[in-house]
Design an enzyme around this catalytic site. Sequence first.
Site, short mmCIF file in Angstrom:
data_model
loop_
_atom_site.label_atom_id
_atom_site.label_comp_id
_atom_site.label_asym_id
_atom_site.label_seq_id
_atom_site.Cartn_x
_atom_site.Cartn_y
_atom_site.Cartn_z
N GLY A 14 0.84 -1.20 0.00
CA GLY A 14 0.00 0.00 0.00
C GLY A 14 0.87 1.24 0.00
O GLY A 14 1.90 1.28 0.67
N THR A 44 4.84 1.63 6.43
CA THR A 44 3.42 1.32 6.52
C THR A 44 2.74 2.33 7.42
O THR A 44 3.28 2.69 8.48
CB THR A 44 3.12 -0.10 7.05
OG1 THR A 44 1.73 -0.15 7.40
CG2 THR A 44 3.93 -0.49 8.27
N ASP A 70 0.34 1.63 9.06
CA ASP A 70 -0.19 0.85 10.20
C ASP A 70 0.77 0.79 11.39
O ASP A 70 0.37 0.41 12.48
CB ASP A 70 -0.49 -0.59 9.76
CG ASP A 70 -1.52 -0.64 8.65
OD1 ASP A 70 -2.38 0.25 8.62
OD2 ASP A 70 -1.46 -1.57 7.83
N GLY A 99 -6.43 -0.21 9.70
CA GLY A 99 -5.77 -1.09 10.67
C GLY A 99 -6.49 -2.43 10.71
O GLY A 99 -7.49 -2.57 11.41
N ARG A 100 -5.99 -3.36 9.90
CA ARG A 100 -6.64 -4.68 9.84
C ARG A 100 -6.25 -5.54 11.02
O ARG A 100 -7.07 -6.21 11.61
CB ARG A 100 -6.19 -5.41 8.56
CG ARG A 100 -6.94 -5.03 7.35
CD ARG A 100 -6.46 -5.80 6.17
NE ARG A 100 -5.17 -5.31 5.71
CZ ARG A 100 -4.70 -5.46 4.49
NH1 ARG A 100 -5.38 -6.16 3.62
NH2 ARG A 100 -3.54 -4.97 4.14
N ILE A 139 -8.03 8.21 2.47
CA ILE A 139 -7.62 9.60 2.77
C ILE A 139 -6.41 9.56 3.72
O ILE A 139 -5.52 10.41 3.65
CB ILE A 139 -8.79 10.36 3.44
CG1 ILE A 139 -9.88 10.60 2.40
CG2 ILE A 139 -8.34 11.68 4.06
CD1 ILE A 139 -11.15 11.17 2.98
N ARG A 191 -3.96 7.69 3.66
CA ARG A 191 -2.70 7.32 2.98
C ARG A 191 -2.27 8.35 1.95
O ARG A 191 -1.16 8.26 1.41
CB ARG A 191 -2.88 5.98 2.28
CG ARG A 191 -2.80 4.85 3.19
CD ARG A 191 -2.55 3.51 2.60
NE ARG A 191 -2.72 3.26 1.21
CZ ARG A 191 -3.20 2.11 0.72
NH1 ARG A 191 -3.61 1.17 1.54
NH2 ARG A 191 -3.26 1.91 -0.57
O1 F6P Z 1 -1.34 -1.63 5.04
C1 F6P Z 1 -1.82 -0.37 4.76
C2 F6P Z 1 -3.32 -0.38 4.59
O2 F6P Z 1 -3.74 0.94 4.32
C3 F6P Z 1 -4.13 -0.96 5.75
O3 F6P Z 1 -4.30 -0.09 6.84
C4 F6P Z 1 -5.43 -1.30 5.07
O4 F6P Z 1 -6.11 -2.30 5.77
C5 F6P Z 1 -4.98 -1.77 3.72
O5 F6P Z 1 -3.70 -1.19 3.49
C6 F6P Z 1 -5.91 -1.42 2.60
O6 F6P Z 1 -5.42 -1.97 1.44
P1 F6P Z 1 -5.93 -1.59 -0.02
O7 F6P Z 1 -5.40 -0.23 -0.34
O8 F6P Z 1 -5.33 -2.64 -0.90
O9 F6P Z 1 -7.42 -1.58 0.01
#
Ligand code: F6P
Length: 342
Positions: free
Chosen positions: A10, A125, A127, A170-171, A272, A274
């Site tokens: 990501g 990351t 996260d 935050g998974r 948003i 990221r």
């Molecule tokens: O690892 C970063 C992250 O933004 C996580 O917080 C989120 O769960 C995941 O990536 C979302 O991934 P994608 O952009 O592939 O939907």
Amino acid sequence: MRIGVLTGGGDCPGLNAVIRAVVRKGVATYGHEFVGFRDGWRGPLEGQTKPLGIAEVRGILPRGGTILGSSRTNPFKIDGGVEKIKENLASLGVDALVAIGGEDTLGVATKLDELGVKVVGVPKTIDNDLNATDYTFGFDTAVNIAMEAIDRLHTTAESHHRTLVVEVMGRHAGWIALHAGLAGGANVILLPERQFDVEQVAQYVEKRFQHQYAPIVVVAEGAQPLDGQMVLHNQELDAFGHVRLGGIGQWLAEQLEAKTGKEARTVVLGHIQRGGTPTAFDRVLSTRFGLQAIDAVHEGDFGKMMALRGTDIVRVPLKEGTGELKTVPLERYTEAEVFFGS
Ligand code: F6P
């Protein structure tokens, strides 16, 4: 030396700042040459490159995203993927790689290092769940974006006497929820590390209303209620094979509305968190990681990941940063609980 640079996983504010620092010091101090690989491990796998020199990194320090593109391609999941990467690196004359990424990207780097590819890793990351480093870059920016959203939601929640549920990313780890929640003065914070009791959350919300204030509930996308309170929310795979999360905020708002009789709304901050320009903290951390990474390559210190320890940037074995995620310890959660419902 001819050095390849790639960004995987990501995207994350600060990626461009790392690329810039690696290239600027690599060219100016050491006289190395660079090649950019497109879209994470897909670049070396398919031999997709783009020019990377002083001109290409000019002006990118404050820019979000990554000028190299990103993907979640994993060469170990592709037949002959590793051999293809080795062939492409040889034919492009690439002596070493700087891989900038999270758990998955650096996991690939770790295995390639064991197979003799010269690689160093830079942890990224939003996260903040990578082991062996106190912080990853991108986290501070994500927390600030979420905090600002929470600040804004307080006033609209107050005006309408509503509960506002804010779902943040935050998974598997709730660092963003914890820090944004603390910084934004949330009244309840819910993390993937600890199942929550929806009845108790409703009590916190009621208590807050009794004090004549409107509650803000911050919930990480991977948080789950106690077993039996809800079947696992939407965890299907999307067309690209990624787990799709989200939806916990909406579910929770519906539950809280039904249990408290007070209107509730959900805001899902999503990507948003990221996007856009990194904070000063993330720019400095990214830059220092980049400078240390090119030093490691120049010295032939491969198989290492850059890490922040206190205020120092150090090198640790790639293996230390990957494998197990850094989750929020119970004591950090207990600390935050003091503010719940009050
Ligand atoms: O690892 C970063 C992250 O933004 C996580 O917080 C989120 O769960 C995941 O990536 C979302 O991934 P994608 O952009 O592939 O939907």
